[in-house]
Enzyme design. Sequence first.
Site, mmCIF file in Angstrom:
data_model
loop_
_atom_site.group_PDB
_atom_site.id
_atom_site.type_symbol
_atom_site.label_atom_id
_atom_site.label_comp_id
_atom_site.label_asym_id
_atom_site.label_seq_id
_atom_site.Cartn_x
_atom_site.Cartn_y
_atom_site.Cartn_z
ATOM 1 N N ARG A 185 0.621 -0.989 0.258
ATOM 2 C CA ARG A 185 -0.157 -0.118 0.362
ATOM 3 C C ARG A 185 0.727 1.082 0.175
ATOM 4 O O ARG A 185 2.051 1.241 1.105
ATOM 5 C CB ARG A 185 -0.849 0.667 1.622
ATOM 6 N N HIS A 212 -7.754 0.307 -5.960
ATOM 7 C CA HIS A 212 -7.853 -0.102 -5.145
ATOM 8 C C HIS A 212 -8.569 -1.267 -5.066
ATOM 9 O O HIS A 212 -9.910 -1.391 -4.970
ATOM 10 C CB HIS A 212 -8.458 0.712 -4.241
ATOM 11 N N GLN A 215 -11.080 -3.699 -3.022
ATOM 12 C CA GLN A 215 -11.733 -3.039 -2.297
ATOM 13 C C GLN A 215 -12.776 -3.189 -3.311
ATOM 14 O O GLN A 215 -14.487 -3.708 -1.998
ATOM 15 C CB GLN A 215 -12.067 -1.199 -2.091
ATOM 16 N N ASP A 310 -17.690 7.881 -0.824
ATOM 17 C CA ASP A 310 -15.354 7.887 -0.200
ATOM 18 C C ASP A 310 -15.408 9.427 0.138
ATOM 19 O O ASP A 310 -15.916 9.940 0.141
ATOM 20 C CB ASP A 310 -14.650 7.257 -1.461
ATOM 21 N N CYS A 351 -16.281 2.445 1.471
ATOM 22 C CA CYS A 351 -15.060 2.190 1.279
ATOM 23 C C CYS A 351 -14.628 1.955 2.902
ATOM 24 O O CYS A 351 -13.480 1.211 3.365
ATOM 25 C CB CYS A 351 -13.993 2.812 0.749
ATOM 26 N N ARG A 395 -14.088 -7.249 3.181
ATOM 27 C CA ARG A 395 -12.750 -7.578 2.687
ATOM 28 C C ARG A 395 -11.540 -8.409 2.903
ATOM 29 O O ARG A 395 -10.697 -8.929 2.702
ATOM 30 C CB ARG A 395 -12.275 -6.305 3.384
#
Length: 409
Positions: A185, A212, A215, A310, A351, A395
């Site tokens: 990441r 991402h 996700q 988001d 998310c 996730r």
Amino acid sequence: MKPEALPARPSSNRTHPLLLLFLFWTVHGPFSLFLLEEKEKMGGAKNQPSSWLNPPARKGGQSPPPMGKFEKEGNPIMALNLKGRSFLTLEDLTPGEIRYLLDLGRDLKAKRRAGICEPALKGKHIVLLFEKTSTRTRCSFEVAATQEGAHVTYLDAGSSQMGKKESLEDSAKVLGRFFDGIEYRGYAQQVVEDLAKWSGVPVWNGLTDWDHPTQILADMMTLEEHCAKPLNKMKVVFPGDVRNNMCYAWMMGAAKMGMHFVGLGPQELAQQMDQELVKRVFAEARQNGGLIEITDDMGSLKGADMIYGDIWASMGEEDLIPKRAELLSPFRVTEETMKATGNPDVLYMHCLPSFHDFETKLAKEWKDKGVDIREVTDEVFRGPHSVVFDEAENRMHSIKAVLVATIGK
Ligand code: CP
Ligand code: NVA
């Protein structure tokens, strides 16, 4: 045709050479960015961008995406093999491979709930490299790997030599000697691509400034749990920063799976979108029967199956918070936003982390300065349409699917 390379995200070779793409920007009133061919299918005249916002059912929308050779009825995805592959962006996967990961995530979740313990990663060692902070992604990788019998090493930005005393290439080569897989990441997409290039082991993208992808797997898995429609009949609207990693990732995921996706945000941010990526997304959407739109017209909320949230300023962009709040306040998700979909069963997803109240340090600090940074109201976030915590749980199951598929027995 080899598409032009992005500065931070290498392009794939998949763009069809004959695709006619059209970018339409209007200066006044609602602007739109769309694929000319899609607009024509909807009956719109070339210079009148009025019909695309409320299109009739898209052509091909009644049928699933084209099947790959291993995806025919009766001979499904079992033949797919992702062993040894990296997971850097959904752009690298076929719709069938994404389908495979979604199904595997669902099966692994059921297996866990049934208490079945057949570790698929016994004896494996993975390393997690985090240059940005994380709750869900880090914990998902750690718990998923541990549940399946793997050992996990965690390195944050300050605790390795990578990039400071040692080049990325050298660090990747060393990590590849120790580990069966690497999660990364950080900032540039190029880093995760280079790790994959030099390490020789599967690399998994745990978020970059551009993408991402894990996700999106959790999001699609959650959508399938809560909405009876197949993915390729669903419409997702993303109100907010249309030039961020989540919007880019969703655009590509939706295009791959033949979905209808709307990035709903101000023109100023839409103009900053990576146009090469947008072109490739449109090409994917066309190939898979999907429809991708970028607009500032609130009318595009109509018919949404899911509204996606988001934060307005992503990690690393904190200095832009006041400007973003000014630009994006009209796109805050409220009860009115949900009603504007006209869908009593519309879902709200995010998310996470989310600013939905003033219980965080940042939200409080900005409130004291007169800036409301909430991208969604508390009523919606905690309301009956919200499935954000099911999504967060997924996730872990979907990341487990990625681990098992790429380095499992
Ligand atoms: N959604 C997500 O990636 O959360 P974290 O930043 O907590 O990992
Ligand atoms: N756009 C957000 C996503 C967090 C999961 C960020 O990059 O901070």
